[in-house]
Design a protein around this motif. Structure first.
Motif, PDB file in Angstrom:
ATOM      1  N   ARG A 130     -10.534  11.940   2.831  1.00 54.64           N
ATOM      2  CA  ARG A 130      -9.073  10.883   3.127  1.00 54.64           C
ATOM      3  C   ARG A 130      -8.100  11.823   4.530  1.00 54.64           C
ATOM      4  O   ARG A 130      -8.523  13.340   3.820  1.00 54.64           O
ATOM      5  CB  ARG A 130      -7.956  10.450   1.810  1.00 54.64           C
ATOM      6  CG  ARG A 130      -6.697   9.514   2.660  1.00 54.64           C
ATOM      7  CD  ARG A 130      -5.971   9.397   1.205  1.00 54.64           C
ATOM      8  NE  ARG A 130      -4.821   8.354   1.881  1.00 54.64           N
ATOM      9  CZ  ARG A 130      -3.939   8.471   0.940  1.00 54.64           C
ATOM     10  NH1 ARG A 130      -4.026   8.925  -0.457  1.00 54.64           N
ATOM     11  NH2 ARG A 130      -3.399   6.939   1.512  1.00 54.64           N
ATOM     12  N   ASP A 131      -8.435  11.347   5.283  1.00 55.13           N
ATOM     13  CA  ASP A 131      -6.854  12.599   6.361  1.00 55.13           C
ATOM     14  C   ASP A 131      -5.810  12.866   5.435  1.00 55.13           C
ATOM     15  O   ASP A 131      -5.593  12.628   4.821  1.00 55.13           O
ATOM     16  CB  ASP A 131      -6.183  11.219   6.657  1.00 55.13           C
ATOM     17  CG  ASP A 131      -5.514  11.902   8.301  1.00 55.13           C
ATOM     18  OD1 ASP A 131      -4.846  13.484   8.391  1.00 55.13           O
ATOM     19  OD2 ASP A 131      -5.806  11.336   9.419  1.00 55.13           O
TER      20      ASP A 131
ATOM     21  N   ARG B 144      -0.258   3.114  -5.290  1.00 56.29           N
ATOM     22  CA  ARG B 144       0.985   1.806  -4.033  1.00 56.29           C
ATOM     23  C   ARG B 144       0.352   1.681  -3.302  1.00 56.29           C
ATOM     24  O   ARG B 144      -0.569   1.213  -3.341  1.00 56.29           O
ATOM     25  CB  ARG B 144       0.720   3.746  -3.170  1.00 56.29           C
ATOM     26  CG  ARG B 144       1.624   4.780  -4.235  1.00 56.29           C
ATOM     27  CD  ARG B 144       1.962   5.861  -3.683  1.00 56.29           C
ATOM     28  NE  ARG B 144       2.850   5.847  -2.724  1.00 56.29           N
ATOM     29  CZ  ARG B 144       2.962   6.303  -1.414  1.00 56.29           C
ATOM     30  NH1 ARG B 144       2.263   6.426  -1.257  1.00 56.29           N
ATOM     31  NH2 ARG B 144       4.290   6.492  -0.951  1.00 56.29           N
ATOM     32  N   LYS B 145       0.307   1.266  -2.126  1.00 58.61           N
ATOM     33  CA  LYS B 145       0.012   0.441  -1.016  1.00 58.61           C
ATOM     34  C   LYS B 145      -1.833   0.813  -0.163  1.00 58.61           C
ATOM     35  O   LYS B 145      -2.204  -0.081  -0.080  1.00 58.61           O
ATOM     36  CB  LYS B 145       0.935   0.785   1.036  1.00 58.61           C
ATOM     37  CG  LYS B 145       1.706  -0.091   0.430  1.00 58.61           C
ATOM     38  CD  LYS B 145       2.984   0.400   1.564  1.00 58.61           C
ATOM     39  CE  LYS B 145       4.661  -0.063   0.548  1.00 58.61           C
ATOM     40  NZ  LYS B 145       5.792   0.332   2.308  1.00 58.61           N
ATOM     41  N   GLY B 146      -1.899   1.843  -0.719  1.00 56.98           N
ATOM     42  CA  GLY B 146      -3.144   2.117  -0.126  1.00 56.98           C
ATOM     43  C   GLY B 146      -3.469   1.973   1.210  1.00 56.98           C
ATOM     44  O   GLY B 146      -4.195   2.147   1.708  1.00 56.98           O
TER      45      GLY B 146
ATOM     46  N   ILE C  71       1.053  13.244   1.423  1.00 54.19           N
ATOM     47  CA  ILE C  71       2.259  12.350   0.890  1.00 54.19           C
ATOM     48  C   ILE C  71       1.799  11.307  -0.562  1.00 54.19           C
ATOM     49  O   ILE C  71       3.058  11.252  -0.788  1.00 54.19           O
ATOM     50  CB  ILE C  71       2.324  11.197   1.933  1.00 54.19           C
ATOM     51  CG1 ILE C  71       2.486  11.479   3.641  1.00 54.19           C
ATOM     52  CG2 ILE C  71       3.230   9.986   1.890  1.00 54.19           C
ATOM     53  CD1 ILE C  71       2.425  10.638   4.476  1.00 54.19           C
ATOM     54  N   SER C  72       0.879  11.592  -0.180  1.00 54.22           N
ATOM     55  CA  SER C  72       0.391  10.833  -2.010  1.00 54.22           C
ATOM     56  C   SER C  72       0.765  11.707  -2.777  1.00 54.22           C
ATOM     57  O   SER C  72       0.905  11.799  -4.245  1.00 54.22           O
ATOM     58  CB  SER C  72      -0.914   9.810  -1.836  1.00 54.22           C
ATOM     59  OG  SER C  72      -1.305   9.289  -0.929  1.00 54.22           O
ATOM     60  N   GLU C  73       0.478  12.894  -2.691  1.00 49.31           N
ATOM     61  CA  GLU C  73       0.406  14.046  -3.378  1.00 49.31           C
ATOM     62  C   GLU C  73       1.705  13.985  -3.640  1.00 49.31           C
ATOM     63  O   GLU C  73       1.955  14.955  -4.920  1.00 49.31           O
ATOM     64  CB  GLU C  73       0.329  16.017  -3.332  1.00 49.31           C
ATOM     65  CG  GLU C  73      -1.534  15.331  -3.245  1.00 49.31           C
ATOM     66  CD  GLU C  73      -1.922  16.087  -4.746  1.00 49.31           C
ATOM     67  OE1 GLU C  73      -1.401  15.825  -5.837  1.00 49.31           O
ATOM     68  OE2 GLU C  73      -3.125  17.440  -5.007  1.00 49.31           O
TER      69      GLU C  73
ATOM     70  N   SER D 146      -7.435  11.317  -2.747  1.00 49.94           N
ATOM     71  CA  SER D 146      -8.197  10.940  -1.594  1.00 49.94           C
ATOM     72  C   SER D 146      -8.958   9.410  -1.646  1.00 49.94           C
ATOM     73  O   SER D 146      -9.425   9.060  -1.046  1.00 49.94           O
ATOM     74  CB  SER D 146      -8.972  11.420  -0.810  1.00 49.94           C
ATOM     75  OG  SER D 146      -8.886  12.450  -1.096  1.00 49.94           O
ATOM     76  N   GLY D 147      -8.113   8.535  -2.652  1.00 48.80           N
ATOM     77  CA  GLY D 147      -8.742   7.395  -2.960  1.00 48.80           C
ATOM     78  C   GLY D 147     -10.217   6.857  -4.298  1.00 48.80           C
ATOM     79  O   GLY D 147     -10.664   5.883  -4.170  1.00 48.80           O
ATOM     80  N   SER D 148     -10.199   8.078  -4.110  1.00 48.99           N
ATOM     81  CA  SER D 148     -11.599   8.387  -5.646  1.00 48.99           C
ATOM     82  C   SER D 148     -11.151   6.602  -7.058  1.00 48.99           C
ATOM     83  O   SER D 148     -11.936   6.721  -7.415  1.00 48.99           O
ATOM     84  CB  SER D 148     -11.813   9.526  -6.660  1.00 48.99           C
ATOM     85  OG  SER D 148     -10.627   9.412  -7.153  1.00 48.99           O
TER      86      SER D 148
END
Length: 262
Positions: free
Chosen positions: A101-102, A229-231, A108-110, A37-39
């Motif tokens: 995070r959405d 990744r692209k973030g 997708i990130s997981e 989630s961006g942590s």
């Protein structure tokens, strides 16, 4: 890593989790998120806000460690002790910044992270992963909705001092969001200082830091799949089928509405 992953998803997690939460103090501040989630980005900028030092994976993971890795370390900064966690709310967590995070991007990130770490095979069907994510969990931190709802309930019932920060808002206006963090944590950093720390940790610069890192976890993972990744936000728009999107949105509708994603 694979064995540890399996153990921590089993019933053995309960006593292990108990031990990991020993030694906490009332004044500790927690940096919380559901995985992916961006942590990581958040902690890199926060580390520089706290220390005014250049952030690397090694320095950040030492100074803002994952819960259970906080033992026997001198983690005290000028602003107290900061600990990372992906856990649902616990009474031990008196003050926390919670990254959100959405869920459509989280999945997708997981999926990519689980392939990178070897928890699933590279040819594991994405549709099967979605079903597993929705029906139960793909990690040891529980179902996405149950995890996040525990934090929403804690905030609404004033059980802890909690600041929610949306990853998408951080991408759109990082200066505004980190200014909120600056106020919440009483850091008293000026805007130019905050801007510099954000600019020190762009996606491109963090990707370079990943390449230079000797972090043991990163080194043991599949190097062909990047950790940073692209973030991007809304990467899900061109990924899911209509049926997959309906499944996700129907199961996480309350969360999507609460954080104004839908």
């Amino acid at each position: 890593m694979k064995l540890k992953h399996k153990i921590l998803k089993s019933d053995l997690k309960i006593p292990i989790n108990y031990c990991q939460h020993l030694g906490l103090e009332a004044q500790d501040t927690f940096i919380v998120s559901y995985p992916k989630s961006g942590s990581t980005w958040f902690r890199f900028v926060l580390y520089e806000l706290l220390t005014d030092n250049h952030a690397t994976f090694e320095k950040v993971n030492y100074t803002i460690p994952t819960i259970g890795k906080h033992f026997g370390k001198d983690l005290e900064t000028n602003y107290g002790r900061f600990i990372k966690s992906h856990e649902p709310f616990r009474k031990d967590y008196g003050k926390a910044v919670v990254m959100v995070r959405d869920v459509r991007d989280v999945i997708i990130s997981e999926f990519n992270y689980n392939k990178k770490m070897g928890f699933i095979k590279k040819d594991f069907p994405f549709n099967d992963f979605i079903n597993q994510f929705v029906e139960k969990s793909v990690n040891r931190f529980g179902n996405y909705a149950e995890n996040l709802n525990s934090w929403i309930t804690a905030k609404e019932n004033n059980k802890a001092d909690i600041l929610f920060i949306k990853y998408e808002d951080m991408k759109a206006d990082p200066y505004l969001q980190f200014s909120k963090v600056n106020t919440f944590l009483d850091l008293n950093r000026n805007l130019e200082f905050i801007k510099q720390k954000i600019e020190n940790n762009t996606v491109a610069k963090m990707q370079k830091k990943e390449q230079l890192s000797n972090d043991r976890t990163l080194k043991s993972a599949d190097a062909s799949i990047p950790f940073v990744r692209k973030g991007t936000s809304r990467q899900w728009v061109n990924v899911y089928s209509t049926e997959q999107l309906d499944l996700i949105e129907n199961n996480f509708e309350d969360i999507l509405l609460y954080f104004k994603y839908k």
